[in-house]
Design an enzyme around this catalytic site. Structure first.
Site, PDB file in Angstrom:
ATOM      1  N   ASP A   4      -7.987  -5.406   0.032  1.00 41.70           N
ATOM      2  CA  ASP A   4      -8.509  -6.272  -1.026  1.00 41.70           C
ATOM      3  C   ASP A   4      -8.162  -7.745  -0.830  1.00 41.70           C
ATOM      4  OD1 ASP A   4      -9.723  -4.258  -2.526  1.00 41.70           O
ATOM      5  OD2 ASP A   4      -7.817  -3.656  -3.404  1.00 41.70           O
ATOM      6  N   HIS A  52       0.841  -1.200   0.000  1.00 44.28           N
ATOM      7  CA  HIS A  52       0.000   0.000   0.000  1.00 44.28           C
ATOM      8  C   HIS A  52       0.873   1.245   0.000  1.00 44.28           C
ATOM      9  CE1 HIS A  52      -3.181   2.829   1.016  1.00 44.28           C
ATOM     10  NE2 HIS A  52      -3.992   1.899   0.565  1.00 44.28           N
TER      11      HIS A  52
HETATM   12  N1  CMC Z   1       4.056  -7.640  -4.741  1.00 46.68           N
HETATM   13  C1  CMC Z   1       5.405  -7.603  -4.908  1.00 46.68           C
HETATM   14  N2  CMC Z   1       6.144  -6.500  -4.746  1.00 46.68           N
HETATM   15  C2  CMC Z   1       5.530  -5.379  -4.418  1.00 46.68           C
HETATM   16  C3  CMC Z   1       4.142  -5.323  -4.231  1.00 46.68           C
HETATM   17  C4  CMC Z   1       3.394  -6.508  -4.403  1.00 46.68           C
HETATM   18  N3  CMC Z   1       2.065  -6.519  -4.236  1.00 46.68           N
HETATM   19  N4  CMC Z   1       3.769  -4.058  -3.920  1.00 46.68           N
HETATM   20  C5  CMC Z   1       4.909  -3.338  -3.907  1.00 46.68           C
HETATM   21  N5  CMC Z   1       5.958  -4.122  -4.214  1.00 46.68           N
HETATM   22  C6  CMC Z   1       7.386  -3.718  -4.249  1.00 46.68           C
HETATM   23  C7  CMC Z   1       7.707  -2.960  -5.513  1.00 46.68           C
HETATM   24  O1  CMC Z   1       8.138  -3.830  -6.538  1.00 46.68           O
HETATM   25  C8  CMC Z   1       8.778  -2.029  -5.042  1.00 46.68           C
HETATM   26  O2  CMC Z   1       9.969  -2.760  -4.928  1.00 46.68           O
HETATM   27  P1  CMC Z   1      11.426  -2.020  -5.182  1.00 46.68           P
HETATM   28  O3  CMC Z   1      11.516  -0.961  -4.118  1.00 46.68           O
HETATM   29  O4  CMC Z   1      12.430  -3.105  -5.070  1.00 46.68           O
HETATM   30  O5  CMC Z   1      11.329  -1.444  -6.580  1.00 46.68           O
HETATM   31  C9  CMC Z   1       8.360  -1.678  -3.606  1.00 46.68           C
HETATM   32  O6  CMC Z   1       7.577  -2.793  -3.172  1.00 46.68           O
HETATM   33  C10 CMC Z   1       7.519  -0.397  -3.524  1.00 46.68           C
HETATM   34  O7  CMC Z   1       6.415  -0.547  -4.405  1.00 46.68           O
HETATM   35  P2  CMC Z   1       5.770   0.644  -5.230  1.00 46.68           P
HETATM   36  O8  CMC Z   1       5.073   0.089  -6.424  1.00 46.68           O
HETATM   37  O9  CMC Z   1       6.798   1.701  -5.469  1.00 46.68           O
HETATM   38  O10 CMC Z   1       4.712   1.202  -4.188  1.00 46.68           O
HETATM   39  P3  CMC Z   1       3.504   2.159  -4.503  1.00 46.68           P
HETATM   40  O11 CMC Z   1       3.234   2.870  -3.234  1.00 46.68           O
HETATM   41  O12 CMC Z   1       3.775   2.972  -5.716  1.00 46.68           O
HETATM   42  O13 CMC Z   1       2.322   1.130  -4.866  1.00 46.68           O
HETATM   43  C11 CMC Z   1       0.562  -0.422  -4.666  1.00 46.68           C
HETATM   44  C12 CMC Z   1       1.351   0.699  -3.975  1.00 46.68           C
HETATM   45  C13 CMC Z   1      -0.676  -0.728  -3.836  1.00 46.68           C
HETATM   46  C14 CMC Z   1       0.103   0.043  -6.058  1.00 46.68           C
HETATM   47  C15 CMC Z   1       1.465  -1.680  -4.780  1.00 46.68           C
HETATM   48  O14 CMC Z   1       1.815  -2.131  -3.498  1.00 46.68           O
HETATM   49  C16 CMC Z   1       0.796  -2.806  -5.577  1.00 46.68           C
HETATM   50  O15 CMC Z   1       0.916  -2.848  -6.800  1.00 46.68           O
HETATM   51  N6  CMC Z   1       0.085  -3.748  -4.877  1.00 46.68           N
HETATM   52  C17 CMC Z   1      -0.648  -4.786  -5.581  1.00 46.68           C
HETATM   53  C18 CMC Z   1      -1.991  -4.235  -6.073  1.00 46.68           C
HETATM   54  C19 CMC Z   1      -2.981  -4.011  -4.931  1.00 46.68           C
HETATM   55  O16 CMC Z   1      -3.145  -4.851  -4.076  1.00 46.68           O
HETATM   56  N7  CMC Z   1      -3.670  -2.861  -4.972  1.00 46.68           N
HETATM   57  C20 CMC Z   1      -4.696  -2.510  -3.975  1.00 46.68           C
HETATM   58  C21 CMC Z   1      -4.242  -1.398  -3.084  1.00 46.68           C
HETATM   59  S1  CMC Z   1      -5.252  -1.209  -1.602  1.00 46.68           S
HETATM   60  C22 CMC Z   1      -6.820  -0.817  -2.137  1.00 46.68           C
HETATM   61  C23 CMC Z   1      -6.891   0.438  -2.951  1.00 46.68           C
HETATM   62  O17 CMC Z   1      -6.342   1.459  -2.592  1.00 46.68           O
HETATM   63  O18 CMC Z   1      -7.560   0.367  -3.962  1.00 46.68           O
END
Ligand code: CMC
Length: 432
Positions: free
Chosen positions: A366, A309
């Site tokens: 989720d 998140h």
């Molecule tokens: N699985 C594997 N690695 C992950 C995941 C995941 N679900 N989420 C983040 N990471 C890693 C990412 O690869 C990155 O690694 P590094 O620093 O080595 O490059 C690090 O963690 C930071 O991730 P980010 O993408 O920069 O983080 P963000 O704040 O931009 O994204 C997020 C947040 C929710 C989009 C992301 O965690 C994600 O894609 N999660 C899976 C999709 C999901 O469950 N979404 C629902 C969010 S909660 C409900 C809502 O708000 O709708």
């Protein structure tokens, strides 16, 4: 603006110094107030994804992502889910306080009165292809409401109140109708004698040949799950709702845009993808380890859906409640879903893995909600629609707050241009 100036920061570039106010909110969150930055310095800030930018001040929702705290108007989400019904929490978001008996009864009366959709709109459902995603139908139907209920053009408070009631009530009806359409079954109209969640379940699952009584365990779980979704401050879809509304687009158009944003895989669309991921893992013999290894591999775009998140760097409080609801419902109905075991094993192994620990990746809202919706018989492609029904009061509250703000401004960020310098047009027959 009611944020308080608490301190001052000095920005020094070369020989020049500028003093910028540091403002704070009621829970001590601090921000550098840069509203005069460009005018005074010629600089803008650069913050792709707005991860460090406060776009507004708000009295609706407070999140402490480090400690896993979520409050709506000061109330912990866990307490609201335990003690209130969804309609009361919707009232809290929109009106600012929990309703008393009389306010609750009047709110319910209005929701009931406006629960039908115009009969002409019902023809729309017949013209979507059978495999149309219900989120696409939902957003199109919501924006269509503005052509059937156009009095919001005046922008008067009483028109806005009417529009708010209509959208809250009709969105649930549209969602159930789109499901019936996908089955090829006749639509079931809302009933005045049923409460909000019972009414929804009845529109979804009764038919001329099925009249199952509404299971109170499922209705209670639905109330709780919708409460978990109600608001999440300046998330992607709420930011979209505010941005569209800031151009003075009407509420229906703004909510419709929010629904489109929510449908995305990284936002509300994740709940559908969590279930699909768990089904895939089960089909592959229940091997969670290979899912974890793929999620850790940056060369693979695969991520653990329902994990991570932007704001929470601790366990998402909504996920904790959702997990418990899921277990309670399965215990009460006696229907065990094998996907729950896979989800719990996946959570256990991911939380023990340094990759997820170092990045503070925990289950988000989720991860467990879809499993409970499956217990209700809600199909996988309707899961994000359920999120939208829950999030609607939040979108409405954010939109109203933005419109009521003393200094509303159209949302219009700037950028750093990195394209080519000035070019001259070469006549077409001389171009390479
Ligand atoms: N699985 C594997 N690695 C992950 C995941 C995941 N679900 N989420 C983040 N990471 C890693 C990412 O690869 C990155 O690694 P590094 O620093 O080595 O490059 C690090 O963690 C930071 O991730 P980010 O993408 O920069 O983080 P963000 O704040 O931009 O994204 C997020 C947040 C929710 C989009 C992301 O965690 C994600 O894609 N999660 C899976 C999709 C999901 O469950 N979404 C629902 C969010 S909660 C409900 C809502 O708000 O709708």
């Amino acid at each position: 603006m009611t944020v308080q100036e608490q301190d001052r920061a000095t920005l020094r570039i070369g020989d020049h110094e500028w003093v910028l106010p540091v403002v704070a909110g009621t829970e001590g969150e601090r921000a550098l107030d840069i509203r005069t930055l460009r005018r005074e310095t010629g600089l803008i800030t650069f913050d792709p994804g707005f991860a460090n930018s406060g776009s507004c001040e708000s009295t609706i929702t407070y999140i402490d992502g480090e400690h896993g705290i979520l409050r709506y108007r000061g109330y912990d989400v866990e307490e609201l889910a335990e003690q209130c019904e969804f309609v009361e929490v919707a009232y809290l978001l929109i009106h600012g306080s929990l309703p008393n008996h009389a306010q609750r009864a009047e709110f319910s009366r209005l929701l009931n009165l406006h629960s039908l959709v115009h009969e002409d709109m019902i023809h729309f459902f017949s013209h979507y292809p059978d495999r149309a995603h219900p989120m696409a139908i939902l957003s199109a139907m919501v924006v269509s409401l503005s052509s059937f209920y156009p009095e919001l053009g005046e922008n008067r408070r009483e028109d806005i109140d009417m529009t708010v009631t209509r959208v809250l009530s009709k969105l649930r009806t549209i969602a159930a109708f789109s499901y019936k359409k996908s089955l090829g079954e006749p639509i079931v109209y809302p009933r005045h004698d049923l409460k909000y969640c019972d009414n929804f379940l009845n529109m979804m699952f009764s038919s001329p040949v099925v009249k199952d009584p509404i299971n109170p365990v499922l209705a209670d779980a639905l109330n709780k799950l919708l409460i978990l979704h109600v608001d999440h401050e300046q998330n992607c879809s709420s930011t979209v709702v505010r941005a569209v509304g800031s151009a003075e687009a009407n509420l229906y158009a703004s909510i419709s845009a929010g629904i489109c944003a929510l449908s995305g895989l990284l936002h509300g669309g994740a709940n559908q993808h969590v279930i699909e991921m768990l089904i895939d893992i089960r089909a592959n013999g229940g091997r969670v380890d290979s899912a974890i290894e793929r999620a850790k591999d940056h060369k693979d775009s695969y991520r653990l859906m329902g994990f991570g998140h932007r704001v929470y760097k601790a366990y998402d409080p909504r996920a904790r409640v959702a997990k418990q609801i899921c277990k309670d419902v399965m215990a009460a109905t006696g229907q065990l879903d094998p996907l729950l075991d896979i989800a719990q094993e996946l959570e256990f192994k991911a939380l023990a893995d340094p990759y997820f620990q170092e990045r503070n990746l925990y289950p988000n809202v989720d991860f467990y909600t879809g499993l409970t919706y499956r217990q209700m018989g809600i199909p996988t492609d309707m899961l994000t629609v359920m999120f939208a029904i829950g999030r609607l009061p939040g979108w409405v509250a954010q939109w109203l707050e933005m419109r009521g703000d003393g200094e509303p401004r159209i949302v219009r960020p700037r950028q750093i241009y990195t394209g080519p310098g000035k070019c001259s047009v070469i006549p077409i027959d001389q171009r390479p």
